[in-house]
Design a protein around this motif. Sequence first.
Motif, PDB file in Angstrom:
ATOM      1  N   MET A   1      12.422 -41.288  23.325  1.00 29.34           N
ATOM      2  CA  MET A   1      11.476 -40.865  24.375  1.00 29.34           C
ATOM      3  C   MET A   1      10.170 -41.628  24.231  1.00 29.34           C
ATOM      4  O   MET A   1       9.594 -42.121  25.191  1.00 29.34           O
TER       5      MET A   1
ATOM      6  N   LEU B   1       5.515 -39.929  28.377  1.00 25.85           N
ATOM      7  CA  LEU B   1       5.380 -38.479  28.485  1.00 25.85           C
ATOM      8  C   LEU B   1       4.299 -37.995  27.526  1.00 25.85           C
ATOM      9  O   LEU B   1       4.022 -38.641  26.523  1.00 25.85           O
ATOM     10  N   SER B   2       3.726 -36.841  27.844  1.00 26.83           N
ATOM     11  CA  SER B   2       2.722 -36.296  26.936  1.00 26.83           C
ATOM     12  C   SER B   2       3.409 -35.748  25.691  1.00 26.83           C
ATOM     13  O   SER B   2       4.587 -35.398  25.718  1.00 26.83           O
TER      14      SER B   2
ATOM     15  N   LEU C   1       4.988 -32.249  26.154  1.00 27.88           N
ATOM     16  CA  LEU C   1       6.258 -32.205  26.872  1.00 27.88           C
ATOM     17  C   LEU C   1       7.382 -32.782  26.004  1.00 27.88           C
ATOM     18  O   LEU C   1       8.486 -32.243  25.973  1.00 27.88           O
TER      19      LEU C   1
ATOM     20  N   GLU D   1       8.508 -30.246  23.585  1.00 33.01           N
ATOM     21  CA  GLU D   1       9.316 -29.174  24.167  1.00 33.01           C
ATOM     22  C   GLU D   1      10.690 -29.668  24.578  1.00 33.01           C
ATOM     23  O   GLU D   1      11.690 -28.983  24.371  1.00 33.01           O
ATOM     24  N   LEU D   2      10.740 -30.884  25.155  1.00 31.71           N
ATOM     25  CA  LEU D   2      12.046 -31.425  25.542  1.00 31.71           C
ATOM     26  C   LEU D   2      12.913 -31.667  24.315  1.00 31.71           C
ATOM     27  O   LEU D   2      14.117 -31.392  24.333  1.00 31.71           O
TER      28      LEU D   2
ATOM     29  N   ARG E   1      12.736 -30.044  21.514  1.00 28.62           N
ATOM     30  CA  ARG E   1      13.190 -28.735  21.023  1.00 28.62           C
ATOM     31  C   ARG E   1      14.297 -28.171  21.909  1.00 28.62           C
ATOM     32  O   ARG E   1      15.200 -27.482  21.439  1.00 28.62           O
ATOM     33  N   LEU E   2      14.221 -28.477  23.224  1.00 27.34           N
ATOM     34  CA  LEU E   2      15.284 -28.053  24.133  1.00 27.34           C
ATOM     35  C   LEU E   2      16.606 -28.708  23.737  1.00 27.34           C
ATOM     36  O   LEU E   2      17.637 -28.046  23.631  1.00 27.34           O
ATOM     37  N   LYS E   3      16.555 -30.028  23.478  1.00 27.30           N
ATOM     38  CA  LYS E   3      17.778 -30.750  23.091  1.00 27.30           C
ATOM     39  C   LYS E   3      18.323 -30.175  21.790  1.00 27.30           C
ATOM     40  O   LYS E   3      19.533 -30.004  21.637  1.00 27.30           O
TER      41      LYS E   3
ATOM     42  N   ALA F   1      17.932 -27.169  20.701  1.00 22.65           N
ATOM     43  CA  ALA F   1      18.531 -25.856  20.965  1.00 22.65           C
ATOM     44  C   ALA F   1      19.873 -26.025  21.666  1.00 22.65           C
ATOM     45  O   ALA F   1      20.825 -25.293  21.413  1.00 22.65           O
ATOM     46  N   MET F   2      19.955 -27.007  22.570  1.00 24.86           N
ATOM     47  CA  MET F   2      21.193 -27.195  23.332  1.00 24.86           C
ATOM     48  C   MET F   2      22.367 -27.589  22.444  1.00 24.86           C
ATOM     49  O   MET F   2      23.501 -27.219  22.717  1.00 24.86           O
TER      50      MET F   2
ATOM     51  N   ALA G   1      18.767 -37.615  24.028  1.00 27.30           N
ATOM     52  CA  ALA G   1      17.335 -37.501  24.296  1.00 27.30           C
ATOM     53  C   ALA G   1      16.956 -38.055  25.662  1.00 27.30           C
ATOM     54  O   ALA G   1      16.118 -37.492  26.355  1.00 27.30           O
ATOM     55  N   LEU G   2      17.562 -39.143  26.085  1.00 30.58           N
ATOM     56  CA  LEU G   2      17.174 -39.770  27.347  1.00 30.58           C
ATOM     57  C   LEU G   2      18.135 -39.423  28.474  1.00 30.58           C
ATOM     58  O   LEU G   2      18.127 -40.075  29.504  1.00 30.58           O
ATOM     59  N   ASP G   3      18.980 -38.392  28.266  1.00 30.65           N
ATOM     60  CA  ASP G   3      20.018 -38.068  29.233  1.00 30.65           C
ATOM     61  C   ASP G   3      20.790 -39.316  29.628  1.00 30.65           C
ATOM     62  O   ASP G   3      20.700 -39.797  30.761  1.00 30.65           O
TER      63      ASP G   3
ATOM     64  N   ILE H   1      14.408 -37.573  33.551  1.00 31.77           N
ATOM     65  CA  ILE H   1      13.409 -37.806  32.497  1.00 31.77           C
ATOM     66  C   ILE H   1      12.735 -39.164  32.639  1.00 31.77           C
ATOM     67  O   ILE H   1      11.576 -39.339  32.293  1.00 31.77           O
TER      68      ILE H   1
ATOM     69  N   GLU I   1       6.314 -35.743  34.984  1.00 35.77           N
ATOM     70  CA  GLU I   1       5.525 -34.745  34.268  1.00 35.77           C
ATOM     71  C   GLU I   1       4.401 -34.195  35.143  1.00 35.77           C
ATOM     72  O   GLU I   1       4.172 -32.979  35.194  1.00 35.77           O
TER      73      GLU I   1
ATOM     74  N   ASP J   1      18.473 -34.078  35.756  1.00 32.16           N
ATOM     75  CA  ASP J   1      19.086 -34.086  34.429  1.00 32.16           C
ATOM     76  C   ASP J   1      18.559 -32.900  33.622  1.00 32.16           C
ATOM     77  O   ASP J   1      17.891 -32.019  34.170  1.00 32.16           O
ATOM     78  N   THR J   2      18.835 -32.864  32.349  1.00 31.36           N
ATOM     79  CA  THR J   2      18.438 -31.682  31.572  1.00 31.36           C
ATOM     80  C   THR J   2      16.926 -31.521  31.546  1.00 31.36           C
ATOM     81  O   THR J   2      16.427 -30.397  31.608  1.00 31.36           O
TER      82      THR J   2
ATOM     83  N   TRP K   1      15.104 -28.275  33.032  1.00 32.52           N
ATOM     84  CA  TRP K   1      14.237 -27.474  32.165  1.00 32.52           C
ATOM     85  C   TRP K   1      12.869 -27.278  32.827  1.00 32.52           C
ATOM     86  O   TRP K   1      12.313 -26.183  32.830  1.00 32.52           O
TER      87      TRP K   1
ATOM     88  N   GLU L   1      22.262 -24.115  31.372  1.00 33.38           N
ATOM     89  CA  GLU L   1      22.437 -24.774  30.069  1.00 33.38           C
ATOM     90  C   GLU L   1      21.084 -25.215  29.495  1.00 33.38           C
ATOM     91  O   GLU L   1      20.815 -25.043  28.321  1.00 33.38           O
TER      92      GLU L   1
ATOM     93  N   ARG M   1      13.121 -22.057  27.596  1.00 32.07           N
ATOM     94  CA  ARG M   1      12.897 -21.111  26.490  1.00 32.07           C
ATOM     95  C   ARG M   1      11.594 -21.547  25.831  1.00 32.07           C
ATOM     96  O   ARG M   1      11.287 -22.734  25.798  1.00 32.07           O
TER      97      ARG M   1
ATOM     98  N   PHE N   1       9.132 -22.235  22.841  1.00 28.33           N
ATOM     99  CA  PHE N   1       9.280 -22.599  21.437  1.00 28.33           C
ATOM    100  C   PHE N   1       7.984 -22.270  20.735  1.00 28.33           C
ATOM    101  O   PHE N   1       6.921 -22.731  21.132  1.00 28.33           O
TER     102      PHE N   1
END
Lengths: 263, 374
Positions: free
Chosen positions: A117, A123-124, A127, A130-131, A133-135, A137-138, A168-170, B24, B30, B57-58, B62, B93, B97, B99
């Motif tokens: 990323m 990206l900040s 963000l 959080e992204l 951490r989302l990955k 968690a997923m 990470a980059l989908d 993304i 953003e 995408d994810t 999100w 999916e 959430r 964190f």
Amino acid sequence: MSDTAPITAPSDAIAIRARGVEVGFGSRLILRGLDLDVMRGEVLGFVGGSGTGKSVLTRAILGLVKKSAGQIQLFGQDLDALPPRERQEVERRCGVLFQQGALFSGLTVLQNVQVPMREYLNLSQGLMDELARLKIAMVGLRPDAADKFPSELSGGMIKRAALARALALDPDILFLDEPTSGLDPIGAAEFDELIATLQKTLGLTVFMVTHDLGSLYSICDRIAALADGKVIAAGTVAEMLASEHPWVRSYFHGKRAAQMTPP
Amino acid sequence: MDPSFATEPSSGGLKLRLKGRWTIDAPGLEAQANALLTIAANQHSLILDLSALTAMDTAGAWLIDRATNAAAKTGDEAKIEGATSAQEILLQEARYRSFEKAEPQRGSALVALLTTVGRGVAGIVDDLHAGVIFLGQIVNALLQIARKPSRLRMTSVVFHLDSFGLRALPIITLINFLVGCIVAQQGVFQLQRFGAATFAVDLIGILVLRELAVLLTSIMVAGRSGSAITAEIGAMKMREEIDALRVMGLDPVEVLVVPRFLALLIALPLLTFVADMAAIFGGLVVGWAYGGISPATFIARLQNAIALNTFLVGLIKAPFMAGVIALISAVEGFSVQGSAESLGNRVTASVVKAIFMVIVIDGLFAMFFATIKY
């Protein structure tokens, strides 16, 4: 069989197209004129005995080992012929899960996931955190794993963290080298489910080297078998089960396979 | 198309129509998502219309779910409309959430400074402790080998003798030759003013044999072979090879450290001897070419200036240097942790500590020999 692979399919429906690929180390040829097509949006399971060159093919597709002959196209583009910048564009669309995870040992899991990323996107930090951490968690890791270093993780957790980084980059295409080895059956099933969900929702193409019959049966659209440096058989599970090739027969009708029921 | 959204009033509240690629890598994702969040957080009922989305995408899912979540918190309704079934699965999916962020612990700078200093001091004590324990283990392993010489891994010793000794020969010879040249040049140049240029021979002979050759050789070996020992053992530690040895009932110290220790113990005195000869030869060449001291005069003067003890003082130090280098590099190798960074740190520490200890030992010997007038 490999020569029944639909070469007639439109080129934009093919994610990976390999023709006559030869890779050798010294005088030993590992891949001898291999042909393979991976359709867009499919999960291809790649099987073969130990040392037949499954990982070598993955590395050849990614351009990590030099091939002595043949051509490989990713999304219709030959990586070898592309200028560095465009090559990077294509590489960015690939996510790779290496067999040993290949996490950067000096970075935490969170930082590992953020590496691509940070390199490619603007990206900040908030963000990205959080992204990432989302990955994490997923892929089914507990939140506290994010701040751990790879050396503090178990083998299965390393696999999951490496998957989080690969996602990470989908990416459009995901290369998985034995993703479920070292995972418990429950974890492996969750792993398969996640891959299947992502493939369905994101149209992800998955190239998966695996020996896990469970994964092959449950999520693979097609299976290709490698022997003698060539794809000896490719097709759906049903086609593979019906194959006459002795190796494929012993693989899918062996003792281990007999305990599993194909769908 | 870049991500964007448009607001439309509708019967059920505010309707937001999302357009473009919410992925993304889309530029401005953003900013758009933050704008969406601001609106959503202040709205009591909200409808998000996804029918005009071209891609999601994810990350996009999100961010969209983050907005509906914020709206749901303030109001009573937050709906998503026009999502395809695949998008619905993806929204589930990659659902929002929160964190919890681990707060970085911040203490006062003074405490941090004192902690660092304290750790450093304790580290020195720990190093000493580890070194002594390790020395004990090596001696123990050597005693075991003495009792049963077949346990000595001769192949390994010879292999390391080759890499620490023979392969170091060219560089050791070269740097000592050059240092011999430099000392001779300075000696001749400075002593000429007193008409005592030939005394440069005494200077070269004593300085090189007593101090310089062994010191330079040890420093070179610490950098060259000490770092190799730490890196090899450290990499084996990282890959659990050390643990594998242990569970097979093999003592890693006996298998890995003793051969390297013995090889260094043999190689360093031999290298020091070669270094002595190379430096004196360098002195002879420069003395002849620059100072006009003929080789015959040089040899004759040298015989007057030095005795066997001058030569021995240098050589006696070599095995001690070798022992200290082997000990430090092995201790550092075994203390490598899991990460590549730690391997790098340990190799650096190994070389720095080994060179430091080599110089300290040289100083101690200088005092010792001065006291016993040898």
